[in-house]
Write a protein that holds these residues in place. Structure first.
Motif, PDB file in Angstrom:
ATOM      1  N   MET A 238      34.745 -14.719  48.926  1.00  0.00           N
ATOM      2  CA  MET A 238      34.782 -15.734  48.074  1.00  0.00           C
ATOM      3  C   MET A 238      33.207 -16.519  47.453  1.00  0.00           C
TER       4      MET A 238
ATOM      5  N   ASP B  71      38.092 -16.202  44.442  1.00  0.00           N
ATOM      6  CA  ASP B  71      39.200 -17.609  45.045  1.00  0.00           C
ATOM      7  C   ASP B  71      39.957 -16.281  45.957  1.00  0.00           C
ATOM      8  N   PRO B  72      40.437 -18.229  46.955  1.00  0.00           N
ATOM      9  CA  PRO B  72      40.877 -17.137  48.257  1.00  0.00           C
ATOM     10  C   PRO B  72      42.592 -17.317  47.891  1.00  0.00           C
TER      11      PRO B  72
END
Length: 450
Positions: free
Chosen positions: A193, A182-183
């Protein structure tokens, strides 16, 4: 019935109705910049500017969920996104700008939130709208889950079949990893990601329509999904011609124990069919005509039948309260043009998380990682001939090298719902061009969730 009893029943009914709902929110801004670097002599359509640059991306999402009947839920996510990636040049190109990403010049792009942005101007759209149905496989005790983003509080069967239909992100279910996925809260690089070589089905903003089936047991899971692919490379319009276009994804997940710590390994395979042409054919046309086409042939194709397939392995290994390690390895055939995710045909990433409990900051963390990305011989020949994809294209590629990225971040919980992250990335050979770089990138991420 007494008045007091009637009032109590009304309160209970109200609380029961509230428990059928889930309402959550996230807001993420990323300010990222890169210093000037050695890179003169290349001026392609997708060349990363060697001049120092700063860019801003913004996403905000409302996660609304409603339990319908036993095991069923409906989820809707309105979202606003805007901004661009660093190094993007304004262009007077006659080509349709919607075919290009606002993130160019680096295959493992350093801001994962720009993947969900199709234009620098903020826009409101429905990111997800899907129905989920859970079927228990036995009468064993379930697992209590709290209310969360696209999750209604309740008990979920430990052994179950889950059917999901509608518009969603394939990455919601596949290729999960607790340390790199999850960026908005973890690593920013695209190749961290998700599996870098997985050209996973999605429109410009990262979502698609489809049907997913999950068979979940306490120690293993099997998943399969069929989804729409975009009509053009990096396109926002999805192709509903399901007889000739679409994506099939399959994943096997297995839990194991190593040194008394539970770990997870996932093996994923995919096959996409689109109008994507073969790189060899695109290169041949380019050499014959001296032009990439208007619009570029490699981004639109002219007939169905383009097949891209590949696989990936994804591992995560917790190490108790100290954090954990992760690794991903992925590959695709590299003969057919990239159509949805990014221009990576081979990828290896490794890294880990050090939890803040050691310095009495249990909600903080330090992330460290390395990514090595590459492309196929056909893909190299296309770029060297002057070809451009939706992310890469320096005009030529005489000195091919793997694109190597190092990333480090410190994430700090400032308040109950507010997180700030300092991020640094060092990228060698941006766009696989050994004549350019290295690039130093710095970022500040602000993330709010509740």
């Amino acid at each position: 019935m007494s008045t007091a009893r009637a009032q109590q029943d009304n309160n209970n009914n109200y609380l029961d109705s509230l428990q059928k709902w889930s309402l959550h929110y996230q807001f993420t801004t990323i300010v990222q910049g890169h210093a000037g670097f050695h890179g003169d002599g290349y001026d392609g359509r997708n060349t990363l500017s060697p001049q120092s640059d700063t860019a801003l991306s913004v996403t905000t999402t409302l996660f609304l969920g409603r339990r319908l009947w036993k095991g069923a839920g409906l989820f809707i996510n309105p979202e606003i996104a805007g901004g661009r990636g660093v190094g993007h040049r304004d262009s007077q190109s006659p080509y349709d700008e919607s075919l290009y990403a606002p993130a160019v010049g680096i295959a493992g792009f350093p801001n994962g939130e720009t993947f969900r942005i199709g234009s620098a101007r903020p826009a409101l759209y429905i990111a997800r709208v899907y129905l989920e149905q859970i079927f228990p496989l036995d009468n064993s005790d379930g697992v209590e889950v709290e209310s969360g983003a696209n999750q209604v509080k309740g008990v979920v069967p430990a052994s179950r079949v889950v059917v999901t239909a509608g518009k969603f992100s394939v990455a919601d279910m596949f290729d999960n990893n607790r340390y790199a996925h999850d960026p908005r809260t973890q690593f920013l690089n695209w190749s961290l990601m998700s599996l870098g070589a997985w050209d996973y089905p999605a429109n410009t903003r990262g979502y698609t329509w489809g049907l997913a089936l999950e068979y979940i047991r306490p120690t293993y899971a099997i998943r399969a999904a069929a989804n729409l692919m975009p009509k053009t490379a990096n396109g926002n319009v999805l192709d509903w011609n399901i007889r000739q276009s679409g994506a099939l994804t399959v994943e096997l997940e297995k839990q194991y124990t190593l040194l008394k710590y539970p770990g997870t390994v996932r093996v994923l395979g995919f096959r996409n069919v689109t109008k994507a042409p073969a790189y060899a054919l695109a290169t041949q046309r380019l050499l014959q005509t001296g032009s990439v086409g208007d619009p570029p042939f490699v981004l639109t194709g002219d007939q169905y039948g383009g097949v891209k397939y590949g696989f990936g392995v994804n591992m995560e290994q917790p190490l108790g309260e100290t954090g954990g390690l992760f690794a991903r390895l992925s590959w695709n055939d590299g003969r057919t043009a990239t159509w949805a995710f990014t221009e990576i045909d081979r990828s290896l990433t490794v890294g880990g998380l050090i939890g803040g409990r050691r310095w009495r900051r249990p909600n903080d963390g330090i992330g460290l990682s390395v990514a090595v990305n590459g492309i196929s011989p056909d893909h190299r020949a296309f770029l060297n001939a002057g070809g451009i994809g939706f992310m890469l294209g320096d005009g030529s590629l005489p000195n091919y090298r793997t694109e190597n990225s190092w990333e480090a971040y410190y994430s700090a919980r400032i308040a109950r719902t507010l997180y700030l992250t300092l991020n640094y990335q060092f990228v060698q050979n941006p766009g696989y061009n050994g004549d350019r770089g290295p690039v130093n990138l710095f970022a500040l991420r602000t993330h709010v969730e509740f």
